[in-house]
Scaffold this motif. Structure first.
Motif, PDB file in Angstrom:
ATOM      1  N   LEU A 197       0.853  -1.200   0.000  1.00 40.11           N
ATOM      2  CA  LEU A 197       0.000   0.000   0.000  1.00 40.11           C
ATOM      3  C   LEU A 197       0.878   1.235   0.000  1.00 40.11           C
ATOM      4  O   LEU A 197       1.830   1.340   0.779  1.00 40.11           O
ATOM      5  CB  LEU A 197      -0.930   0.020   1.216  1.00 40.11           C
ATOM      6  N   LEU A 239      -3.851   1.791   9.873  1.00 37.97           N
ATOM      7  CA  LEU A 239      -4.388   1.096   8.702  1.00 37.97           C
ATOM      8  C   LEU A 239      -5.604   0.289   9.129  1.00 37.97           C
ATOM      9  O   LEU A 239      -5.551  -0.476  10.096  1.00 37.97           O
ATOM     10  CB  LEU A 239      -3.324   0.173   8.091  1.00 37.97           C
ATOM     11  N   GLU A 240      -6.708   0.466   8.407  1.00 39.27           N
ATOM     12  CA  GLU A 240      -7.931  -0.261   8.686  1.00 39.27           C
ATOM     13  C   GLU A 240      -8.294  -1.126   7.478  1.00 39.27           C
ATOM     14  O   GLU A 240      -7.969  -0.770   6.324  1.00 39.27           O
ATOM     15  CB  GLU A 240      -9.086   0.714   8.974  1.00 39.27           C
ATOM     16  N   LEU A 241      -8.921  -2.277   7.731  1.00 40.74           N
ATOM     17  CA  LEU A 241      -9.394  -3.117   6.645  1.00 40.74           C
ATOM     18  C   LEU A 241     -10.685  -3.797   7.051  1.00 40.74           C
ATOM     19  O   LEU A 241     -11.026  -3.873   8.228  1.00 40.74           O
ATOM     20  CB  LEU A 241      -8.347  -4.167   6.267  1.00 40.74           C
ATOM     21  N   TRP A 296     -15.233  -2.705   9.890  1.00 38.88           N
ATOM     22  CA  TRP A 296     -13.862  -2.219   9.786  1.00 38.88           C
ATOM     23  C   TRP A 296     -13.098  -2.595  11.047  1.00 38.88           C
ATOM     24  O   TRP A 296     -13.607  -2.458  12.157  1.00 38.88           O
ATOM     25  CB  TRP A 296     -13.840  -0.705   9.602  1.00 38.88           C
ATOM     26  N   VAL A 301       1.402  -5.532   3.399  1.00 36.14           N
ATOM     27  CA  VAL A 301       0.408  -6.345   4.095  1.00 36.14           C
ATOM     28  C   VAL A 301       0.563  -7.778   3.597  1.00 36.14           C
ATOM     29  O   VAL A 301       0.093  -8.109   2.499  1.00 36.14           O
ATOM     30  CB  VAL A 301      -1.017  -5.837   3.846  1.00 36.14           C
ATOM     31  N   TYR A 352     -10.892  -7.819  -0.009  1.00 37.17           N
ATOM     32  CA  TYR A 352     -10.463  -6.928   1.073  1.00 37.17           C
ATOM     33  C   TYR A 352     -10.656  -5.478   0.643  1.00 37.17           C
ATOM     34  O   TYR A 352     -10.551  -5.145  -0.550  1.00 37.17           O
ATOM     35  CB  TYR A 352      -8.994  -7.158   1.416  1.00 37.17           C
ATOM     36  N   GLU A 353     -10.899  -4.623   1.674  1.00 35.70           N
ATOM     37  CA  GLU A 353     -10.925  -3.169   1.478  1.00 35.70           C
ATOM     38  C   GLU A 353      -9.982  -2.552   2.510  1.00 35.70           C
ATOM     39  O   GLU A 353      -9.991  -2.926   3.691  1.00 35.70           O
ATOM     40  CB  GLU A 353     -12.345  -2.618   1.684  1.00 35.70           C
ATOM     41  N   PHE A 354      -9.156  -1.594   2.065  1.00 34.54           N
ATOM     42  CA  PHE A 354      -8.188  -0.931   2.929  1.00 34.54           C
ATOM     43  C   PHE A 354      -8.434   0.577   2.887  1.00 34.54           C
ATOM     44  O   PHE A 354      -8.809   1.144   1.861  1.00 34.54           O
ATOM     45  CB  PHE A 354      -6.755  -1.221   2.477  1.00 34.54           C
ATOM     46  N   ARG A 355      -8.198   1.221   4.061  1.00 31.95           N
ATOM     47  CA  ARG A 355      -8.215   2.682   4.128  1.00 31.95           C
ATOM     48  C   ARG A 355      -7.240   3.108   5.222  1.00 31.95           C
ATOM     49  O   ARG A 355      -6.866   2.317   6.096  1.00 31.95           O
ATOM     50  CB  ARG A 355      -9.609   3.225   4.413  1.00 31.95           C
ATOM     51  N   THR A 358     -10.708   4.584  -0.220  1.00 29.21           N
ATOM     52  CA  THR A 358     -10.683   3.131   0.001  1.00 29.21           C
ATOM     53  C   THR A 358     -10.155   2.426  -1.261  1.00 29.21           C
ATOM     54  O   THR A 358     -10.550   2.779  -2.394  1.00 29.21           O
ATOM     55  CB  THR A 358     -12.089   2.612   0.320  1.00 29.21           C
TER      56      THR A 358
END
Length: 416
Positions: free
Chosen positions: A276, A293-295, A302, A318, A327-330, A345
């Motif tokens: 990322l 970092l959140e996923l 989340w 990651v 997966y979703e990351f923000r 995202t």
């Protein structure tokens, strides 16, 4: 008119005569006109000179007489036409019991206490009215009520002052009466407290009063013949002790902190995992502390994957994603206790990727309750196996010991 001193014509056409004398006597007519002429003169009016009233005998300024006796006060006047004489007691209500004789003199017989005061003689005719006054003092009576009672509130006290009334011809002394005003008195009639005033004084300090309580005050005059009427009642509230108030704290300075979210978050697939990358926040009024970092997996909730990414970093690897998952990351930035809004995202799908969890870094891959149950079950089975093995060993040892003991004991012989 210009030849007559003091004569003039007003704006409305009337004649103004400043000083009336014999020159003003006679008939007068008024003729109105304009550029078209006149409609004629008015009807005649006659001017006569009359004399206003003037006193020929005035009453003296003061009269003193014993109560019950007769008092005659003269008052005569002349004028053209002759004036009418009337007598009035100042401040009296209703018709007075006084009489006026043929000479227009005031006759007070018998003289009573209520006739004490100021009397006015008025002479009136068609021209004007004139008035003169005299004071009547009735001796041998109880004192009259004091006037102009005032109360100055002080700290737990009050200062009462007044103006004495007529003493009735004898030495008079005063007393101050007061009582508190309470909403629910302990008795049907609350008691008044009286305090004597030193001789000759016209004020008194009343002390030991309750703060913030309404009090009524009145003054009573007395002489050797008795007590006069109470004065008017005045209500006042003594002051209490000053209350020290803490000044309000000044309003805190509002500090506006600007911390925008990280920018341009993107994901790249590598052999070791998902890399990322991002750009730092565009605006930050305070020093940046780091990132978190959140996923979330498959549109779930989340979760925080990493909360201690240094503020100087702009990328993170990651590893250990599950195959065939979405997966979703923000990313969020934080500076002290301030947290920015989430970044954009990015979506990562591991469908068809040859990646497997080398080590668990994603706590959401197994829900915590399920993971705890698995670990607990494994621990329970392990403990059960250990206890079972130990119990079997102990039973085998005891059985072997009994066999050895049986072999070593001599046989028992029974004789007949």
């Amino acid at each position: 008119l210009s030849q007559l001193p003091g004569w003039s014509v007003g704006p409305d056409g009337s004649i103004v005569i400043a000083t009336g004398n014999d020159d003003a006597l006679g008939l007068y007519r008024c003729t109105p006109y304009n550029s078209y002429g006149t409609a004629g003169e008015s009807r005649p009016t006659r001017v006569l000179l009359k004399d206003p009233p003037a006193f020929t005998v005035r009453p003296k300024e003061e009269y003193f007489q014993e109560v019950g006796r007769e008092l005659v006060i003269p008052c005569t006047a002349h004028g053209d036409p002759p004036p009418t004489i009337t007598w009035v007691k100042v401040g009296s209500v209703g018709k007075s019991s006084a009489q006026v004789d043929r000479n227009s003199s005031l006759v007070l017989h018998p003289l009573i206490k209520e006739q004490h005061g100021v009397w006015e003689c008025t002479a009136t005719n068609q021209v004007a009215s004139v008035t003169t006054a005299t004071s009547v003092h009735v001796l041998g009576t109880s004192p009259h009520a004091v006037t102009n009672v005032s109360v100055l509130p002080l700290l737990l006290a009050a200062n009462i002052s007044w103006e004495p009334g007529f003493d009735g011809g004898y030495f008079q002394r005063f007393s101050v009466w007061y009582t508190p005003l309470v909403r629910y008195p302990p008795r049907a009639h609350h008691d008044w407290v009286s305090l004597s005033v030193p001789p000759g004084a016209q004020h008194l300090l009343v002390e030991n009063l309750q703060p913030d309580t309404s009090y009524q005050f009145s003054v009573l005059a007395q002489n050797k013949l008795g007590s006069g009427p109470f004065s008017q009642i005045v209500t006042s509230v003594p002051r209490g002790f000053p209350v020290t108030t803490v000044p309000p704290e000044p309003p805190a300075m509002t500090v506006h902190v600007f911390l925008s979210p990280p920018r341009a978050l993107m994901a790249n697939e590598t052999m070791r995992g998902v890399l990322l990358r991002w750009d730092p926040p565009a605006r930050a009024s305070v020093a940046l502390s780091g990132y978190a970092l959140e996923l979330r997996q498959d549109k779930g909730g989340w979760e925080v994957l990493e909360r201690s990414i240094p503020g100087t970093d702009t990328q993170v690897l990651v590893p250990g994603l599950i195959k065939d998952a979405f997966y979703e990351f923000r990313l969020v930035a934080f500076a002290g206790s301030y947290i920015s809004d989430p970044s954009n995202t990015v979506n990562v799908s591991t469908a068809g990727m040859e990646v497997y969890p080398s080590r668990t870094q994603l706590p959401e891959l197994l829900p915590q309750p399920v993971l705890a149950g698995v670990i607990g079950g494994i621990c329970f089975l392990s403990v059960a196996v250990i206890f079972s093995t130990m119990a079997a060993c102990i039973m085998n040892r005891r059985r072997a010991a009994r066999v050895r003991k049986r072999r070593q004991d001599p046989p028992l012989v029974f004789s007949p």
